[in-house]
Design an enzyme around this catalytic site. Sequence first.
Site, PDB file in Angstrom:
ATOM      1  N   CYS A  10       0.306   6.761   7.826  1.00 61.52           N
ATOM      2  CA  CYS A  10       1.209   5.792   7.792  1.00 61.52           C
ATOM      3  C   CYS A  10       1.964   4.836   8.343  1.00 61.52           C
ATOM      4  O   CYS A  10       1.224   5.063   9.483  1.00 61.52           O
ATOM      5  CB  CYS A  10       2.536   5.855   7.460  1.00 61.52           C
ATOM      6  SG  CYS A  10       2.157   7.034   6.005  1.00 61.52           S
ATOM      7  N   GLU A  60       1.007  -0.767  -0.045  1.00 63.40           N
ATOM      8  CA  GLU A  60       0.218   0.075   0.113  1.00 63.40           C
ATOM      9  C   GLU A  60       0.738   1.110  -0.063  1.00 63.40           C
ATOM     10  O   GLU A  60       2.263   1.006   0.475  1.00 63.40           O
ATOM     11  CB  GLU A  60      -0.945   0.152   1.225  1.00 63.40           C
ATOM     12  CG  GLU A  60      -1.994  -1.165   1.429  1.00 63.40           C
ATOM     13  CD  GLU A  60      -2.884  -1.328   2.539  1.00 63.40           C
ATOM     14  OE1 GLU A  60      -4.023  -1.965   2.647  1.00 63.40           O
ATOM     15  OE2 GLU A  60      -2.236  -0.756   3.358  1.00 63.40           O
ATOM     16  N   CYS A  68       2.245  -1.781  15.503  1.00 58.97           N
ATOM     17  CA  CYS A  68       1.751  -2.052  14.225  1.00 58.97           C
ATOM     18  C   CYS A  68       0.995  -3.058  13.690  1.00 58.97           C
ATOM     19  O   CYS A  68       1.308  -4.133  13.592  1.00 58.97           O
ATOM     20  CB  CYS A  68       2.849  -1.759  13.340  1.00 58.97           C
ATOM     21  SG  CYS A  68       2.913  -1.707  11.744  1.00 58.97           S
ATOM     22  N   CYS A  83       6.951  -7.267   7.100  1.00 57.94           N
ATOM     23  CA  CYS A  83       7.580  -6.517   8.367  1.00 57.94           C
ATOM     24  C   CYS A  83       8.537  -7.228   9.061  1.00 57.94           C
ATOM     25  O   CYS A  83       7.268  -8.386   9.971  1.00 57.94           O
ATOM     26  CB  CYS A  83       7.389  -5.599   8.686  1.00 57.94           C
ATOM     27  SG  CYS A  83       8.243  -4.259  10.027  1.00 57.94           S
ATOM     28  N   CYS A 106       3.645   8.597   1.134  1.00 60.41           N
ATOM     29  CA  CYS A 106       4.225   7.397   1.680  1.00 60.41           C
ATOM     30  C   CYS A 106       3.991   5.827   1.739  1.00 60.41           C
ATOM     31  O   CYS A 106       3.261   5.502   1.329  1.00 60.41           O
ATOM     32  CB  CYS A 106       3.309   7.382   3.067  1.00 60.41           C
ATOM     33  SG  CYS A 106       3.720   6.132   4.176  1.00 60.41           S
ATOM     34  N   CYS A 135       6.994  -4.756  16.176  1.00 64.48           N
ATOM     35  CA  CYS A 135       6.240  -3.939  17.076  1.00 64.48           C
ATOM     36  C   CYS A 135       4.531  -4.491  17.264  1.00 64.48           C
ATOM     37  O   CYS A 135       3.899  -4.095  16.198  1.00 64.48           O
ATOM     38  CB  CYS A 135       6.047  -2.763  16.349  1.00 64.48           C
ATOM     39  SG  CYS A 135       8.093  -2.343  16.010  1.00 64.48           S
TER      40      CYS A 135
HETATM   41  N1  SAH Z   1       9.492   0.228  10.388  1.00 60.29           N
HETATM   42  C1  SAH Z   1       9.663   1.966  10.276  1.00 60.29           C
HETATM   43  C2  SAH Z   1       9.323   2.277   9.546  1.00 60.29           C
HETATM   44  C3  SAH Z   1       7.046   1.888   8.888  1.00 60.29           C
HETATM   45  S1  SAH Z   1       6.230   2.257  10.136  1.00 60.29           S
HETATM   46  C4  SAH Z   1       9.461   2.724  11.157  1.00 60.29           C
HETATM   47  O1  SAH Z   1       8.796   1.903  12.185  1.00 60.29           O
HETATM   48  O2  SAH Z   1      10.344   3.414  11.610  1.00 60.29           O
HETATM   49  C5  SAH Z   1       6.227   4.359  10.048  1.00 60.29           C
HETATM   50  C6  SAH Z   1       6.053   4.739  11.517  1.00 60.29           C
HETATM   51  O3  SAH Z   1       4.548   4.878  11.668  1.00 60.29           O
HETATM   52  C7  SAH Z   1       6.451   4.403  13.035  1.00 60.29           C
HETATM   53  O4  SAH Z   1       7.128   5.442  13.384  1.00 60.29           O
HETATM   54  C8  SAH Z   1       5.896   3.531  13.090  1.00 60.29           C
HETATM   55  O5  SAH Z   1       5.508   2.902  14.358  1.00 60.29           O
HETATM   56  C9  SAH Z   1       4.395   3.976  13.304  1.00 60.29           C
HETATM   57  N2  SAH Z   1       2.994   3.813  13.329  1.00 60.29           N
HETATM   58  C10 SAH Z   1       2.768   1.984  13.449  1.00 60.29           C
HETATM   59  N3  SAH Z   1       1.345   1.710  13.794  1.00 60.29           N
HETATM   60  C11 SAH Z   1       0.666   2.729  13.772  1.00 60.29           C
HETATM   61  C12 SAH Z   1      -0.586   3.054  14.081  1.00 60.29           C
HETATM   62  N4  SAH Z   1      -0.918   1.998  14.381  1.00 60.29           N
HETATM   63  N5  SAH Z   1      -0.983   3.943  14.310  1.00 60.29           N
HETATM   64  C13 SAH Z   1       0.078   5.074  14.114  1.00 60.29           C
HETATM   65  N6  SAH Z   1       1.542   5.066  13.987  1.00 60.29           N
HETATM   66  C14 SAH Z   1       1.771   3.986  13.893  1.00 60.29           C
HETATM   67 FE1  SF4 Z   2       7.687  -2.577  11.431  1.00 58.63          FE
HETATM   68 FE2  SF4 Z   2       5.253  -0.982  11.951  1.00 58.63          FE
HETATM   69 FE3  SF4 Z   2       7.549  -1.144  13.762  1.00 58.63          FE
HETATM   70 FE4  SF4 Z   2       7.565   0.405  11.495  1.00 58.63          FE
HETATM   71  S1  SF4 Z   2       6.518   0.214  13.473  1.00 58.63           S
HETATM   72  S2  SF4 Z   2       9.408  -1.685  11.887  1.00 58.63           S
HETATM   73  S3  SF4 Z   2       6.783  -1.224   9.947  1.00 58.63           S
HETATM   74  S4  SF4 Z   2       6.535  -2.947  12.594  1.00 58.63           S
END
Ligand code: SAH
Ligand code: SF4
Length: 341
Positions: A331, A90, A117, A110, A103, A114
């Site tokens: 994002c 996406e 996420c 991934c 974005c 986390c």
């Molecule tokens: N993997 C990279 C980039 C993609 S995630 C990273 O983790 O930085 C981009 C950002 O969105 C990250 O800061 C992540 O922690 C945040 N993010 C993930 N899930 C989210 C959610 N449900 N609501 C808001 N931000 C979120």
């Molecule tokens: Fe991966 Fe989501 Fe963690 Fe970014 S926030 S590193 S996309 S699991």
Amino acid sequence: MKRNLFDLTKEELEEYFLNIGEKKFKATQVYEWLYQKKEFNIANFSNIKKEIQTKLSNDFSLDLIKIVKKQEDNLTEKYLFKLLDDNYIEAVVMHHDYGNSICVSSQVGCNMGCKFCASGKLKKVRNLEAYEIVEQILVIEQDLNIRIKSVVIMGIGEPLDNYDNIIRFIKIINDAKGLAIGARHITLSTSGLIPKIYELSKLPLQINLAISLHAPNNELRNKLMPVNKVYNIEALIQAIKDYLSVTSRRVTIEYVMLDNVNDSLECALELAKLLKGLNIYVNLIPYNETNSGDFKRSSRNKIMAFYDTLKKAGINCTTRREFGSNIDAACGQLRGSMNKI
Ligand code: SAH
Ligand code: SF4
């Protein structure tokens, strides 16, 4: 399989032309067709002779990723793409008053896991090739008849876990004869893969770096982000310091506000202490609640109180405007709805 033409940096294309006995400026001409005139049919490259056009068509494909679904409101559009091997990714477009930003995703799934996420719920299937990231921009520009001005690498995936392809992608879009997106308009977000942050600091690319911190101490960060067990906060802060000292680039600290998890004033004070004196700013991100329901978004009041505490402690701070939250498009929360189609 033929290589995709959108996968080549201009230098690589120059090398290609030199290898087939042509002048290297042909690479610039091809780049202008692809990225400036948006002409994706080699037969229409009118300043390239027929014989070379045929050679190019034999050596390269120009297949595009396909739009399978689009969700929009007045400020954002979320795209679901099908890749040539039937995987899905996406991208989100955001229309700001200063221009359009996108974005992009960097991987299918991934592996960082986390807890909050949605992207991390799907294990990594594979890295995206550079052309698949470039094409997220090209296909959306074509679909909406717009120009993208800035790019954030914050969609599905951990970009520094796909380092070589991400750097290639950045070189292609940054090239003056390519999409000419200025390095200062490109932001890479990482969960903190320290060795790659050091590698990145050595490159002559003036892109912005964003670090997903999300917790002020190891105990809490370990619970939210398993990557912290490998690269802990002290090592990460040291990497940020070193990065700042060798580059003149901006570092953003991302901090997603999770209700009753990391949003207390104690956390704010601890965060301020951790970041004191660093040339960074903190971006407080309102959490987009995912289907799993394990985490809730902090209230507006709590976010503002956290913000005030950081400010009073001398930390630069902003809160992300909540683009796309009503279509779960922000994002970081991509890919969640994909399995339902
Ligand atoms: N993997 C990279 C980039 C993609 S995630 C990273 O983790 O930085 C981009 C950002 O969105 C990250 O800061 C992540 O922690 C945040 N993010 C993930 N899930 C989210 C959610 N449900 N609501 C808001 N931000 C979120
Ligand atoms: Fe991966 Fe989501 Fe963690 Fe970014 S926030 S590193 S996309 S699991």
